[in-house]
Design a protein around this motif. Structure first.
Motif, PDB file in Angstrom:
ATOM      1  N   VAL A 157      19.315  37.290 138.852  1.00 28.11           N
ATOM      2  CA  VAL A 157      20.099  37.750 139.998  1.00 28.11           C
ATOM      3  C   VAL A 157      21.274  36.787 140.111  1.00 28.11           C
ATOM      4  CG1 VAL A 157      20.124  38.190 142.476  1.00 28.11           C
ATOM      5  CG2 VAL A 157      18.035  38.625 141.161  1.00 28.11           C
ATOM      6  N   PRO A 158      22.417  37.142 139.513  1.00 35.36           N
ATOM      7  CA  PRO A 158      23.550  36.211 139.514  1.00 35.36           C
ATOM      8  C   PRO A 158      24.359  36.243 140.799  1.00 35.36           C
ATOM      9  CG  PRO A 158      24.142  38.183 138.321  1.00 35.36           C
ATOM     10  CD  PRO A 158      22.698  38.346 138.746  1.00 35.36           C
ATOM     11  N   TYR A 191      22.790  31.358 138.755  1.00 34.70           N
ATOM     12  CA  TYR A 191      21.542  32.003 139.153  1.00 34.70           C
ATOM     13  C   TYR A 191      20.427  30.975 139.062  1.00 34.70           C
ATOM     14  CZ  TYR A 191      20.935  32.629 134.076  1.00 34.70           C
ATOM     15  OH  TYR A 191      20.830  32.426 132.723  1.00 34.70           O
ATOM     16  N   GLN A 192      19.243  31.344 139.555  1.00 32.71           N
ATOM     17  CA  GLN A 192      18.165  30.358 139.639  1.00 32.71           C
ATOM     18  C   GLN A 192      16.799  30.963 139.376  1.00 32.71           C
ATOM     19  OE1 GLN A 192      17.526  28.946 143.778  1.00 32.71           O
ATOM     20  NE2 GLN A 192      18.875  30.632 144.373  1.00 32.71           N
ATOM     21  N   THR A 193      15.889  30.074 138.979  1.00 32.04           N
ATOM     22  CA  THR A 193      14.467  30.377 138.923  1.00 32.04           C
ATOM     23  C   THR A 193      13.798  29.381 139.865  1.00 32.04           C
ATOM     24  OG1 THR A 193      13.982  28.821 137.128  1.00 32.04           O
ATOM     25  CG2 THR A 193      14.643  31.075 136.486  1.00 32.04           C
ATOM     26  N   MET A 194      12.481  29.376 139.919  1.00 36.68           N
ATOM     27  CA  MET A 194      11.799  28.392 140.757  1.00 36.68           C
ATOM     28  C   MET A 194      12.089  26.973 140.269  1.00 36.68           C
ATOM     29  SD  MET A 194       8.094  30.181 141.519  1.00 36.68           S
ATOM     30  CE  MET A 194       7.344  28.643 142.022  1.00 36.68           C
ATOM     31  N   GLU A 202      14.743  26.013 137.815  1.00 33.35           N
ATOM     32  CA  GLU A 202      16.059  25.658 137.311  1.00 33.35           C
ATOM     33  C   GLU A 202      17.177  26.438 137.996  1.00 33.35           C
ATOM     34  OE1 GLU A 202      15.069  24.696 132.682  1.00 33.35           O
ATOM     35  OE2 GLU A 202      14.883  26.777 133.348  1.00 33.35           O
ATOM     36  N   VAL A 203      18.374  25.852 137.900  1.00 39.37           N
ATOM     37  CA  VAL A 203      19.603  26.533 138.303  1.00 39.37           C
ATOM     38  C   VAL A 203      20.473  26.599 137.053  1.00 39.37           C
ATOM     39  CG1 VAL A 203      21.675  26.420 139.743  1.00 39.37           C
ATOM     40  CG2 VAL A 203      19.467  25.700 140.672  1.00 39.37           C
ATOM     41  N   PHE A 204      20.996  27.787 136.771  1.00 42.42           N
ATOM     42  CA  PHE A 204      21.837  28.014 135.603  1.00 42.42           C
ATOM     43  C   PHE A 204      23.245  28.330 136.079  1.00 42.42           C
ATOM     44  CE2 PHE A 204      17.528  29.141 134.549  1.00 42.42           C
ATOM     45  CZ  PHE A 204      17.334  28.596 133.285  1.00 42.42           C
ATOM     46  N   VAL A 205      24.221  27.722 135.434  1.00 42.77           N
ATOM     47  CA  VAL A 205      25.622  27.942 135.769  1.00 42.77           C
ATOM     48  C   VAL A 205      26.323  28.393 134.489  1.00 42.77           C
ATOM     49  CG1 VAL A 205      27.724  26.912 136.714  1.00 42.77           C
ATOM     50  CG2 VAL A 205      25.484  26.073 137.470  1.00 42.77           C
ATOM     51  N   GLU A 206      27.033  29.513 134.554  1.00 39.27           N
ATOM     52  CA  GLU A 206      27.778  30.022 133.407  1.00 39.27           C
ATOM     53  C   GLU A 206      29.246  30.073 133.786  1.00 39.27           C
ATOM     54  OE1 GLU A 206      25.928  33.734 132.344  1.00 39.27           O
ATOM     55  OE2 GLU A 206      24.181  32.706 131.502  1.00 39.27           O
ATOM     56  N   ALA A 242      25.934  32.515 147.959  1.00 40.92           N
ATOM     57  CA  ALA A 242      25.455  33.865 147.688  1.00 40.92           C
ATOM     58  C   ALA A 242      25.614  34.680 148.959  1.00 40.92           C
ATOM     59  CB  ALA A 242      23.993  33.824 147.257  1.00 40.92           C
ATOM     60  N   ASP A 243      26.136  35.912 148.823  1.00 35.82           N
ATOM     61  CA  ASP A 243      26.226  36.754 150.018  1.00 35.82           C
ATOM     62  C   ASP A 243      24.813  37.166 150.429  1.00 35.82           C
ATOM     63  OD1 ASP A 243      25.426  39.152 148.630  1.00 35.82           O
ATOM     64  OD2 ASP A 243      27.492  39.499 148.032  1.00 35.82           O
ATOM     65  N   ALA A 244      24.692  37.797 151.585  1.00 38.03           N
ATOM     66  CA  ALA A 244      23.369  38.115 152.144  1.00 38.03           C
ATOM     67  C   ALA A 244      22.526  38.960 151.206  1.00 38.03           C
ATOM     68  CB  ALA A 244      23.533  38.821 153.494  1.00 38.03           C
ATOM     69  N   TRP A 245      23.127  39.952 150.542  1.00 40.02           N
ATOM     70  CA  TRP A 245      22.360  40.815 149.631  1.00 40.02           C
ATOM     71  C   TRP A 245      21.872  40.045 148.413  1.00 40.02           C
ATOM     72  CZ3 TRP A 245      22.482  42.553 144.615  1.00 40.02           C
ATOM     73  CH2 TRP A 245      21.612  43.604 144.322  1.00 40.02           C
ATOM     74  N   VAL A 246      22.758  39.248 147.801  1.00 42.74           N
ATOM     75  CA  VAL A 246      22.379  38.453 146.625  1.00 42.74           C
ATOM     76  C   VAL A 246      21.305  37.444 147.010  1.00 42.74           C
ATOM     77  CG1 VAL A 246      23.195  36.743 144.944  1.00 42.74           C
ATOM     78  CG2 VAL A 246      24.553  38.796 145.396  1.00 42.74           C
ATOM     79  N   GLN A 247      21.461  36.791 148.158  1.00 37.39           N
ATOM     80  CA  GLN A 247      20.463  35.824 148.615  1.00 37.39           C
ATOM     81  C   GLN A 247      19.105  36.493 148.791  1.00 37.39           C
ATOM     82  OE1 GLN A 247      20.729  32.565 148.842  1.00 37.39           O
ATOM     83  NE2 GLN A 247      18.662  32.329 149.575  1.00 37.39           N
ATOM     84  N   ASP A 248      19.096  37.680 149.367  1.00 37.43           N
ATOM     85  CA  ASP A 248      17.867  38.438 149.545  1.00 37.43           C
ATOM     86  C   ASP A 248      17.215  38.731 148.187  1.00 37.43           C
ATOM     87  OD1 ASP A 248      16.084  40.237 151.254  1.00 37.43           O
ATOM     88  OD2 ASP A 248      16.898  41.680 149.802  1.00 37.43           O
TER      89      ASP A 248
END
Length: 157
Positions: free
Chosen positions: A12-13, A22-25, A27-31, A110-116
């Protein structure tokens, strides 16, 4: 286990002017998209436990305090195909409830939808870890998933 879940469920970018994160539990990935032909010696990337700075060809891409803390000596960056910088940061707090709302404090939020969607994904990732015999990669959840979702640890087995 996280990598397998990630491959099956997708990321979920949070899109930005320079690329996405984007992130997992864990890590955080930056492209970061950079001009084609960029060489590693033209990249200055400083990765700390609380700070990050990226400059390409003398131009600052971003700089600031990270939203959360990371393990400094496990952070890394790569330049791929001379056009994409990929940064990997290992979170110190690896709980599903630790969903970063921005990459840097007050920046690249992250906007509200992306954060959700990010929080839902981290909750499903937590369920996958707690129940390795099940496949949650295509699952949909609703209800209380904020803060990592419901806590089932007190239920009798």
């Amino acid at each position: 286990m996280s990598v397998h879940f990630e491959e099956k469920s997708g990321a979920v970018p949070c899109n930005t002017s320079w690329g996405s994160w984007y992130q997992t539990m864990e890590e955080v990935f930056v492209e970061v998209n950079v001009p084609v032909g960029t060489r590693a010696k033209e990249v200055k990337c400083t990765l700390g436990s609380k700070q990050v700075e990226l400059c390409v060809k003398g131009q600052e891409v971003f700089k600031g305090k990270l939203f959360g803390t990371t393990v400094e000596d496990e952070a890394m960056w790569t330049l791929e195909d001379k056009c994409l910088i990929r940064i990997v940061l290992m979170k110190t707090n690896r709980e599903a409830g630790n969903c970063w709302t921005s990459l840097l404090e007050g920046q690249y939020c992250a906007d509200a939808w992306v954060q959700d969607q990010m929080q839902r994904k981290l909750t499903l990732e937590r369920f996958q870890r707690e129940n390795p015999g099940f496949d949650f990669s295509g699952a949909e959840i609703s209800g209380n998933f904020a803060g990592g979702g419901p806590d089932f640890s007190n239920l009798q087995k």
